[in-house]
Design an enzyme around this catalytic site. Structure first.
Site, mmCIF file in Angstrom:
data_model
loop_
_atom_site.group_PDB
_atom_site.id
_atom_site.type_symbol
_atom_site.label_atom_id
_atom_site.label_comp_id
_atom_site.label_asym_id
_atom_site.label_seq_id
_atom_site.Cartn_x
_atom_site.Cartn_y
_atom_site.Cartn_z
ATOM 1 N N ARG A 1 -3.516 1.291 11.005
ATOM 2 C CA ARG A 1 -4.181 0.764 12.205
ATOM 3 C C ARG A 1 -4.159 1.853 13.269
ATOM 4 O O ARG A 1 -3.135 2.539 13.440
ATOM 5 C CB ARG A 1 -3.468 -0.481 12.745
ATOM 6 C CG ARG A 1 -3.749 -1.769 11.972
ATOM 7 C CD ARG A 1 -5.182 -2.271 12.145
ATOM 8 N NE ARG A 1 -5.457 -3.493 11.409
ATOM 9 C CZ ARG A 1 -5.910 -3.563 10.162
ATOM 10 N NH1 ARG A 1 -6.167 -2.450 9.499
ATOM 11 N NH2 ARG A 1 -6.134 -4.725 9.579
ATOM 12 N N ALA B 1 -11.219 2.549 3.996
ATOM 13 C CA ALA B 1 -10.220 2.584 2.916
ATOM 14 C C ALA B 1 -10.266 1.348 2.019
ATOM 15 O O ALA B 1 -10.066 1.435 0.821
ATOM 16 C CB ALA B 1 -8.824 2.765 3.505
ATOM 17 N N PHE B 2 -10.561 0.196 2.616
ATOM 18 C CA PHE B 2 -10.558 -1.057 1.826
ATOM 19 C C PHE B 2 -11.815 -1.209 0.973
ATOM 20 O O PHE B 2 -11.881 -2.098 0.133
ATOM 21 C CB PHE B 2 -10.481 -2.266 2.786
ATOM 22 C CG PHE B 2 -11.792 -2.531 3.483
ATOM 23 C CD1 PHE B 2 -12.202 -1.742 4.554
ATOM 24 C CD2 PHE B 2 -12.638 -3.535 3.047
ATOM 25 C CE1 PHE B 2 -13.429 -1.968 5.182
ATOM 26 C CE2 PHE B 2 -13.860 -3.777 3.673
ATOM 27 C CZ PHE B 2 -14.253 -2.979 4.734
ATOM 28 N N ASP C 1 -8.491 7.029 9.039
ATOM 29 C CA ASP C 1 -9.497 6.030 8.631
ATOM 30 C C ASP C 1 -9.596 4.939 9.687
ATOM 31 O O ASP C 1 -10.465 4.074 9.607
ATOM 32 C CB ASP C 1 -9.107 5.417 7.276
ATOM 33 C CG ASP C 1 -10.163 4.454 6.767
ATOM 34 O OD1 ASP C 1 -11.334 4.887 6.667
ATOM 35 O OD2 ASP C 1 -9.852 3.278 6.493
ATOM 36 N N HIS D 1 -13.013 3.388 8.902
ATOM 37 C CA HIS D 1 -12.352 2.180 8.356
ATOM 38 C C HIS D 1 -12.980 1.796 7.004
ATOM 39 O O HIS D 1 -13.523 0.707 6.820
ATOM 40 C CB HIS D 1 -12.441 1.008 9.345
ATOM 41 C CG HIS D 1 -11.253 0.100 9.231
ATOM 42 N ND1 HIS D 1 -10.551 -0.362 10.302
ATOM 43 C CD2 HIS D 1 -10.636 -0.440 8.155
ATOM 44 C CE1 HIS D 1 -9.561 -1.137 9.898
ATOM 45 N NE2 HIS D 1 -9.596 -1.202 8.578
ATOM 46 N N THR E 1 -4.156 5.489 7.563
ATOM 47 C CA THR E 1 -5.133 4.534 7.005
ATOM 48 C C THR E 1 -4.710 3.110 7.359
ATOM 49 O O THR E 1 -5.183 2.156 6.758
ATOM 50 C CB THR E 1 -5.222 4.649 5.465
ATOM 51 O OG1 THR E 1 -3.908 4.471 4.927
ATOM 52 C CG2 THR E 1 -5.793 5.964 5.012
ATOM 53 N N GLU F 1 -11.619 1.895 17.855
ATOM 54 C CA GLU F 1 -12.681 1.880 16.843
ATOM 55 C C GLU F 1 -13.647 0.718 16.997
ATOM 56 O O GLU F 1 -14.789 0.791 16.541
ATOM 57 C CB GLU F 1 -12.076 1.863 15.431
ATOM 58 C CG GLU F 1 -11.354 0.558 15.074
ATOM 59 C CD GLU F 1 -10.855 0.547 13.626
ATOM 60 O OE1 GLU F 1 -10.219 1.515 13.207
ATOM 61 O OE2 GLU F 1 -11.121 -0.455 12.936
ATOM 62 N N ILE G 1 0.832 -1.213 0.000
ATOM 63 C CA ILE G 1 0.000 0.000 0.000
ATOM 64 C C ILE G 1 0.867 1.264 0.000
ATOM 65 O O ILE G 1 0.645 2.190 -0.787
ATOM 66 C CB ILE G 1 -0.965 -0.008 1.206
ATOM 67 C CG1 ILE G 1 -1.938 -1.189 1.088
ATOM 68 C CG2 ILE G 1 -1.719 1.314 1.308
ATOM 69 C CD1 ILE G 1 -2.771 -1.455 2.336
HETATM 70 P P1 NAD Z 1 2.687 -4.919 3.699
HETATM 71 O O1 NAD Z 1 2.984 -6.075 4.602
HETATM 72 O O2 NAD Z 1 2.775 -5.102 2.230
HETATM 73 O O3 NAD Z 1 3.641 -3.685 4.099
HETATM 74 C C1 NAD Z 1 3.918 -3.299 5.399
HETATM 75 C C2 NAD Z 1 5.304 -2.667 5.401
HETATM 76 O O4 NAD Z 1 5.551 -2.153 6.705
HETATM 77 C C3 NAD Z 1 6.428 -3.673 5.088
HETATM 78 O O5 NAD Z 1 7.255 -3.175 4.062
HETATM 79 C C4 NAD Z 1 7.175 -3.785 6.408
HETATM 80 O O6 NAD Z 1 8.571 -4.014 6.254
HETATM 81 C C5 NAD Z 1 6.899 -2.421 7.017
HETATM 82 N N1 NAD Z 1 7.123 -2.389 8.461
HETATM 83 C C6 NAD Z 1 6.882 -3.368 9.387
HETATM 84 N N2 NAD Z 1 7.253 -2.951 10.601
HETATM 85 C C7 NAD Z 1 7.737 -1.701 10.451
HETATM 86 C C8 NAD Z 1 8.287 -0.751 11.359
HETATM 87 N N3 NAD Z 1 8.449 -1.027 12.649
HETATM 88 N N4 NAD Z 1 8.679 0.434 10.855
HETATM 89 C C9 NAD Z 1 8.551 0.714 9.533
HETATM 90 N N5 NAD Z 1 8.053 -0.147 8.634
HETATM 91 C C10 NAD Z 1 7.649 -1.338 9.090
HETATM 92 O O7 NAD Z 1 1.256 -4.405 4.124
HETATM 93 P P2 NAD Z 1 0.233 -3.541 3.247
HETATM 94 O O8 NAD Z 1 -0.637 -4.458 2.466
HETATM 95 O O9 NAD Z 1 0.965 -2.451 2.567
HETATM 96 O O10 NAD Z 1 -0.680 -2.951 4.420
HETATM 97 C C11 NAD Z 1 -0.179 -2.004 5.344
HETATM 98 C C12 NAD Z 1 -1.139 -1.852 6.492
HETATM 99 O O11 NAD Z 1 -2.348 -1.252 6.018
HETATM 100 C C13 NAD Z 1 -1.628 -3.200 7.083
HETATM 101 O O12 NAD Z 1 -0.740 -3.646 8.074
HETATM 102 C C14 NAD Z 1 -2.983 -2.873 7.652
HETATM 103 O O13 NAD Z 1 -2.831 -2.569 9.007
HETATM 104 C C15 NAD Z 1 -3.392 -1.607 6.896
HETATM 105 N N6 NAD Z 1 -4.621 -1.797 6.110
HETATM 106 C C16 NAD Z 1 -5.663 -0.937 6.319
HETATM 107 C C17 NAD Z 1 -6.829 -1.072 5.586
HETATM 108 C C18 NAD Z 1 -7.999 -0.123 5.760
HETATM 109 O O14 NAD Z 1 -9.093 -0.399 5.250
HETATM 110 N N7 NAD Z 1 -7.828 1.014 6.417
HETATM 111 C C19 NAD Z 1 -6.945 -2.107 4.649
HETATM 112 C C20 NAD Z 1 -5.851 -2.962 4.458
HETATM 113 C C21 NAD Z 1 -4.687 -2.801 5.187
#
Ligand code: NAD
Length: 330
Positions: free
Chosen positions: A234, A297-298, A258, A295, A232, A263, A155
């Site tokens: 957690r 965004a998805f 978001d 929440h 967006t 929540e 993302i």
């Molecule tokens: P992803 O696993 O592809 O990417 C997460 C990235 O964060 C990775 O590159 C990882 O190395 C990095 N990371 C982990 N720990 C870290 C730290 N301490 N410091 C810096 N970077 C760190 O995940 P994604 O698919 O890109 O999703 C990201 C987040 O988006 C998910 O974890 C989820 O919580 C959130 N999300 C929200 C919604 C929504 O509707 N709002 C929907 C889907 C996902």
């Protein structure tokens, strides 16, 4: 398999039933969240299908095991709400949907940035009141601004790429920098450097013990005065009370959320007739420079279709003792 689908909304039912035509599992859609108070509803099922605000802590998992549950199928990517050690201890398999539409979430982050900056939410209301004054609606060009992306996974990289297209300078921070992203769109810097240099900061890392309250008083103090903060990812990434202090001193100039730490008590439900008891959340709503979506965004057709299909493929793979790439291990 006989599956209890928790936190089920009409849109979940529609997409999951459609995907189940290829599988023929026995599904029961239940509207409550799964937690210690509702866990007895699992009697007679082999699997539970859950979402972001179901609470599968050690106590709930122990009862799931006693009730004969063999599988937890998450219909989301994040799994911070599941005690994986407890699941492993009780021999319960956990699967998730690692990616369904990173575009949906990244595009929503951009929508929030544009809305907050250009005050679209306020302009919309004004025009409906036949108020065409521009006072108070002043924005800034995104072009030339510095955006910090924290977490450059699926993302974060798409959000960075879109903002790069706007002409922004992209700074990035991740424990595991992505080489291609560094070569094409972004410059990786330390967490502190990102906080100091960014006009806009967008959070895209998972919630882990390490990232809990990543944005606290100390981090906010390092940010540029008037920074825009976007979450967006957690809710727990942000210490909400610290952010409120930052908004009051104007250190934070804009806030878009978001997701929110607490929540699970309010999001995904119609609370319009209720008195919300969460004073921190209510305080956030009083700021003119804060925008919150619940929440959302998805929430695109493409994402819901992918979530349903991947969830049912995961369940079928486990039911047939096949390898499932989306299995999460403790
Ligand atoms: P992803 O696993 O592809 O990417 C997460 C990235 O964060 C990775 O590159 C990882 O190395 C990095 N990371 C982990 N720990 C870290 C730290 N301490 N410091 C810096 N970077 C760190 O995940 P994604 O698919 O890109 O999703 C990201 C987040 O988006 C998910 O974890 C989820 O919580 C959130 N999300 C929200 C919604 C929504 O509707 N709002 C929907 C889907 C996902």
């Amino acid at each position: 398999m006989k599956i209890a689908v928790f936190s089920a909304k009409p849109y979940d039912k529609r997409f999951i039933e459609q995907a189940n035509r290829q599988h023929d599992h026995k599904l029961k859609f239940l509207s409550p969240n799964l937690n210690l108070e509702t866990v007895d509803l699992v009697t007679g099922f082999e699997a539970v299908c859950v979402f972001v605000n179901d609470r599968l802590d050690g106590n709930v998992i122990k009862i799931l095991h006693q009730q004969g549950i063999k599988l937890i199928a998450l219909r989301c990517a994040g799994y911070n709400n599941v005690d994986l050690d407890a699941a492993q201890e009780h021999g319960i398999t956990v699967v998730r949907v690692p990616a369904y539409s990173p575009y949906a979430v990244a595009e929503h982050a951009i929508a929030l940035i544009l809305t907050l900056n250009r005050k679209i939410h306020r302009a919309y209301n004004r025009v409906r009141e036949k108020n065409f004054a521009l006072n108070g609606l002043l924005g800034f060009d995104l072009h030339g601004r510095t955006v910090g992306i924290i977490g450059t996974g699926k993302i974060g990289r798409i959000a960075g790429q879109i903002l790069h297209g706007f002409g922004c300078r992209i700074l990035a921070y991740d424990l595991y920098p992505n080489q291609e992203f560094a070569e094409t769109f972004a410059e990786y810097v330390t967490f502190e450097e990102l906080l100091k240099q960014s006009d806009i900061i967008s959070l895209h890392c998972p919630l882990t013990p390490q990232t809990h309250h990543l944005i606290d008083d100390k981090a906010i103090a390092l940010m540029k005065t008037g920074v825009m903060l976007v979450n967006t990812s957690r809710g727990g990434l942000i210490d909400t009370k610290a952010v409120i202090r930052g908004l009051k001193t104007k250190q934070i100039g804009y806030l878009a959320l978001d997701v929110y730490e607490q929540e699970s008590k309010i999001f995904f439900e119609d609370m319009s007739e209720e008195i919300i008891q969460d004073d921190v959340f209510e305080r956030l709503l009083t700021f003119p420079n804060v925008i919150i979506t619940g929440h959302l965004a998805f929430f695109t057709e493409d994402a819901l279709k992918n979530i349903a299909e991947t969830t049912l493929n995961n369940i079928t793979a486990i039911a047939q003792n096949q390898d499932c790439p989306n299995r999460i291990k403790a």
